[in-house]
Design an enzyme around this catalytic site. Structure first.
Site, PDB file in Angstrom:
ATOM      1  N   LYS A  22       0.837  -1.208   0.000  1.00 60.37           N
ATOM      2  CA  LYS A  22       0.000   0.000   0.000  1.00 60.37           C
ATOM      3  C   LYS A  22       0.870   1.254   0.000  1.00 60.37           C
ATOM      4  CE  LYS A  22      -1.639   1.765   4.028  1.00 60.37           C
ATOM      5  NZ  LYS A  22      -1.366   3.214   4.207  1.00 60.37           N
ATOM      6  N   CYS A 117      -4.183  13.285  13.324  1.00 57.13           N
ATOM      7  CA  CYS A 117      -4.948  12.043  13.276  1.00 57.13           C
ATOM      8  C   CYS A 117      -4.701  11.277  14.560  1.00 57.13           C
ATOM      9  CB  CYS A 117      -4.599  11.230  12.038  1.00 57.13           C
ATOM     10  SG  CYS A 117      -2.985  10.497  12.125  1.00 57.13           S
ATOM     11  N   ARG A 396      -8.379  -0.161   5.475  1.00 57.35           N
ATOM     12  CA  ARG A 396      -7.531   0.830   4.795  1.00 57.35           C
ATOM     13  C   ARG A 396      -6.210   0.209   4.366  1.00 57.35           C
ATOM     14  NH1 ARG A 396      -6.849   6.434   7.757  1.00 57.35           N
ATOM     15  NH2 ARG A 396      -5.662   6.699   5.853  1.00 57.35           N
TER      16      ARG A 396
HETATM   17  C1  UD1 Z   1       4.611   6.833   6.118  1.00 57.08           C
HETATM   18  C2  UD1 Z   1       3.706   5.636   6.025  1.00 57.08           C
HETATM   19  C3  UD1 Z   1       3.246   5.218   7.422  1.00 57.08           C
HETATM   20  C4  UD1 Z   1       4.446   5.017   8.337  1.00 57.08           C
HETATM   21  C5  UD1 Z   1       5.359   6.228   8.323  1.00 57.08           C
HETATM   22  C6  UD1 Z   1       6.643   6.029   9.098  1.00 57.08           C
HETATM   23  C7  UD1 Z   1       2.646   5.958   3.886  1.00 57.08           C
HETATM   24  C8  UD1 Z   1       1.415   6.277   3.132  1.00 57.08           C
HETATM   25  N1  UD1 Z   1       2.555   5.960   5.216  1.00 57.08           N
HETATM   26  O1  UD1 Z   1       3.826   7.901   6.639  1.00 57.08           O
HETATM   27  O2  UD1 Z   1       2.510   3.993   7.299  1.00 57.08           O
HETATM   28  O3  UD1 Z   1       3.998   4.801   9.659  1.00 57.08           O
HETATM   29  O4  UD1 Z   1       5.726   6.532   6.958  1.00 57.08           O
HETATM   30  O5  UD1 Z   1       7.305   4.891   8.649  1.00 57.08           O
HETATM   31  O6  UD1 Z   1       3.662   5.651   3.317  1.00 57.08           O
HETATM   32  N2  UD1 Z   1       6.696  14.622  10.343  1.00 57.08           N
HETATM   33  C9  UD1 Z   1       6.816  15.966  10.629  1.00 57.08           C
HETATM   34  N3  UD1 Z   1       6.727  16.873   9.605  1.00 57.08           N
HETATM   35  C10 UD1 Z   1       6.561  16.481   8.299  1.00 57.08           C
HETATM   36  C11 UD1 Z   1       6.446  15.096   8.006  1.00 57.08           C
HETATM   37  C12 UD1 Z   1       6.521  14.186   9.054  1.00 57.08           C
HETATM   38  O7  UD1 Z   1       6.967  16.351  11.788  1.00 57.08           O
HETATM   39  O8  UD1 Z   1       6.496  17.354   7.413  1.00 57.08           O
HETATM   40  C13 UD1 Z   1       6.727  13.622  11.446  1.00 57.08           C
HETATM   41  C14 UD1 Z   1       5.405  12.883  11.572  1.00 57.08           C
HETATM   42  O9  UD1 Z   1       4.485  13.626  12.344  1.00 57.08           O
HETATM   43  C15 UD1 Z   1       5.841  11.592  12.224  1.00 57.08           C
HETATM   44  C16 UD1 Z   1       7.224  11.350  11.632  1.00 57.08           C
HETATM   45  O10 UD1 Z   1       7.669  12.618  11.142  1.00 57.08           O
HETATM   46  O11 UD1 Z   1       5.929  11.755  13.606  1.00 57.08           O
HETATM   47  C17 UD1 Z   1       7.252  10.335  10.510  1.00 57.08           C
HETATM   48  O12 UD1 Z   1       6.441  10.772   9.444  1.00 57.08           O
HETATM   49  P1  UD1 Z   1       6.675  10.359   7.932  1.00 57.08           P
HETATM   50  O13 UD1 Z   1       7.929   9.566   7.806  1.00 57.08           O
HETATM   51  O14 UD1 Z   1       6.505  11.555   7.087  1.00 57.08           O
HETATM   52  O15 UD1 Z   1       5.456   9.377   7.708  1.00 57.08           O
HETATM   53  P2  UD1 Z   1       4.348   9.407   6.570  1.00 57.08           P
HETATM   54  O16 UD1 Z   1       5.013   9.622   5.248  1.00 57.08           O
HETATM   55  O17 UD1 Z   1       3.232  10.285   6.975  1.00 57.08           O
END
Ligand code: UD1
Length: 416
Positions: A22, A117, A396
Site C-alpha cells: 500500500k 490524526c 484501509r
Molecule cells: C509513512 C507511512 C506510514 C508510516 C510512516 C513512518 C505511507 C502512506 N505511510 O507515513 O505507514 O507509519 O511513513 O514509517 O507511506 N513529520 C513531521 N513533519 C513532516 C512530516 C513528518 O513532523 O512534514 C513527522 C510525523 O508527524 C511523524 C514522523 O515525522 O511523527 C514520521 O512521518 P513520515 O515519515 O513523514 O510518515 P508518513 O510519510 O506520513
C-alpha cells in the site's frame, strides 16, 4: 459499520500470498501526475480503502483510472487541476503527495493542510520547507497552503527522514531539469520502489535506499509500466499472527531483505524464521521470550508493526518494553489489549508489558490501521470470542484480511 467476529486460540497454518505494498503503491499512483502519457501500475492492492481513495484523488485532479484486478491504468483525461479538495485530503493525509508533481510541472499548487490524526499531529512542515528550499513561495488561505513560483533543482536537507516528504520531493525533482540532492532522506524500501518507477518514466535517480538521494530530472516524463513491491507490513503482521497463535505460515512473494529488523526481533523472542528466495516461513511453539525494542525509521523496527508486536509481547514469559520514536501518540491499542487481559502500562513514549499466560476474547475497537491489526493478532491468539469494531480502519491497509486468514485456519467472520 462492519465488525469482525474472531474465535481465537487456533494456530494459523498454511501458505499465504502477500499483496502489493500500500505504502509503495500510493506515491507511485500519484507519480502518474508527472506525465500525460498512459501509465500501467501492477501488483496494486486495489481493494484497499486507501488505494480506492487514491483513485478518487487522481480523478479529482483530472486523471482517468481503470482497474483490472491488481492492474491499474492511469490516463490523461482532461487538463490537470492544481488543487486537491479538502474533502479528500482530510480523509487521507497522503493526498498531500499531489503537491510535488503538480508544483514541479505547473509552478502552482493549492493543498489543504491535513489535520492531525489518531496517532499524532503529523504536520507537513518538512515537505513545505523542502519545496521552499527549491524556490517555492508559500501562503496560507482558508486552511490551504498555496505554493507558487517555479521550482529549481538544488540541494535539500531534511530535518528528519520523513517518508512522505522524501517521496514528495523526489517526484517534484523528477520533473525539474538539473540535479536535486536530498540529504537525510528516508531509506524505506517504498522509496526505492518509487525511484524505480521514476527511472522508468525517464528521470535519473541514484542513492534511493541510502540517506542521500540524487535526482536528475527532465521537463517531460513518459508513461511507465511498473510492478509494485510486496507489502512488508502485511508480511510482518502475518508473521506476528503466526507466532502469536503458535502456528506456522509460509508467506509467498515476501522480500526477506525488507524484513531484517522484524525477523531479528522474532528470532530473539523464540520464533523460527526461514528466509527463502521470495518467501518466508515463520513458526512458533509456546510463549515468546520478552524482547524490548524501539521503533525507528528504516532499517530499524517499523513503527507500523509496533502495535502487532506489542500484542504478541502481551503473551511473553516476562516483562518487555516497547519504545515508539516515530509517532507521538501511537499506543491507543494498549487500552484495548487491557480489555483482553493484556498488562500494558504506557508512560510517554514507552509501553511496559508484563506478559500473561493467555489473553481472553472481548469486544474491542480499532482506532487506526495498525492498532486494528494488533487487535486482530491478539484476538486470533486469545481464548474465546472477540468482536472488533471499526473494521474500516483495518480495511484501509489489509486486503481481504479475513479471507486470507480464514484460508490458513483462522475463525474470523465479517458481520455487517
Ligand atoms: C509513512 C507511512 C506510514 C508510516 C510512516 C513512518 C505511507 C502512506 N505511510 O507515513 O505507514 O507509519 O511513513 O514509517 O507511506 N513529520 C513531521 N513533519 C513532516 C512530516 C513528518 O513532523 O512534514 C513527522 C510525523 O508527524 C511523524 C514522523 O515525522 O511523527 C514520521 O512521518 P513520515 O515519515 O513523514 O510518515 P508518513 O510519510 O506520513
Amino acid at each position: 459499520m462492519d465488525r469482525f467476529l474472531i474465535d481465537g486460540a487456533h494456530p494459523l497454518r498454511g501458505v499465504l500470498r502477500l499483496s502489493g505494498s500500500k505504502n509503495a503503491a500510493l506515491p507511485i499512483l500519484l507519480a502518474t501526475l508527472l506525465t500525460d502519457e498512459p501509465c500501467v501500475i501492477e501488483n496494486v492492492p486495489t481493494r484497499l480503502r486507501d488505494i480506492r481513495f487514491t483513485f478518487r484523488v487522481l480523478e479529482a485532479v483530472g486523471k482517468r483510472v481503470e482497474v483490472l484486478g491488481s492492474r491499474v491504468r492511469v490516463h490523461a483525461n482532461k487538463p490537470l487541476k492544481t488543487r486537491a479538495p479538502y474533502e479528500l485530503v482530510k480523509q487521507m493525509r497522503a493526498s498531500v503527495l499531489v503537491a510535488g508533481p503538480l508544483l514541479a510541472r505547473f509552478g502552482w499548487v493549492r493543498v489543504p493542510i491535513p489535520g492531525g490524526c489518531a496517532i499524532g499531529l503529523r504536520p507537513i512542515d518538512i515537505h513545505l520547507q523542502a519545496f521552499e528550499d527549491l524556490g517555492a513561495r508559500r501562503t496560507l488561505d482558508q486552511g490551504d497552503i498555496i505554493l507558487d513560483s517555479p521550482l529549481r533543482a538544488g540541494p535539500v536537507r531534511l530535518k528528519f527522514p520523513s517518508v512522505g516528504a522524501t517521496e514528495n520531493l523526489m517526484m517534484a525533482a523528477a520533473a525539474l531539469p538539473g540535479v536535486t540532492t536530498i540529504r537525510n532522506a528516508a531509506r524505506e524500501p517504498e522509496i526505492e520502489d518509487l525511484a524505480r518507477c521514476l527511472i522508468g518514466m525517464g528521470a535519473r535517480v541514484s542513492g534511493a535506499g541510502s540517506a542521500t538521494v540524487v535526482v536528475r530530472g527532465c521537463r517531460t516524463l513518459r508513461g511507465v509500466v511498473h510492478s509494485v513491491i510486496p507489502d512488508r507490513i502485511e508480511a510482518g503482521t502475518f508473521m506476528l499472527a503466526a507466532a502469536a497463535t503458535q502456528g506456522s505460515l509460509r508467506l509467498l512473494d515476501a522480500q526477506p531483505a525488507h524484513l531484517k529488523a522484524v525477523t531479528a526481533a522474532l528470532r530473539r523472542a523464540g520464533a523460527v524464521v526461514r528466509e527463502g528466495k521470495g518467501d518466508i516461513l515463520v513458526s512458533m511453539k509456546g510463549r515468546p521470550r520478552p524482547v524490548s525494542l524501539s521503533t525507528s525509521p528504516y532499517p530499524g523496527f517499523p513503527t507500523d508493526l509496533q502495535a502487532p508486536w506489542l500484542a504478541w509481547m502481551c503473551l511473553a514469559r516476562g516483562r518487555s518494553r516497547v519504545r515508539e520514536t516515530v509517532f507521538e501518540n501511537r499506543f491507543l491499542h494498549a487500552a484495548e489489549l487491557g480489555r483482553m487481559g493484556g498488562r500494558v502500562a504506557v508512560s510517554a513514549d514507552t509501553a511496559v508489558v508484563e506478559g500473561v499466560p493467555a489473553l481472553s476474547g472481548a469486544p474491542i475497537m480499532a482506532s487506526d490501521i495498525r492498532a486494528g491489526a494488533a487487535l486482530v493478532v491478539a484476538a486470533l491468539a486469545a481464548r474465546g470470542r472477540s468482536i472488533i469494531q471499526r473494521v474500516y480502519h483495518i480495511d484501509r491497509g489489509y486486503e481481504r484480511v479475513e479471507a486470507k486468514l480464514r484460508s490458513v485456519g483462522a475463525r474470523i467472520r465479517r458481520v455487517k
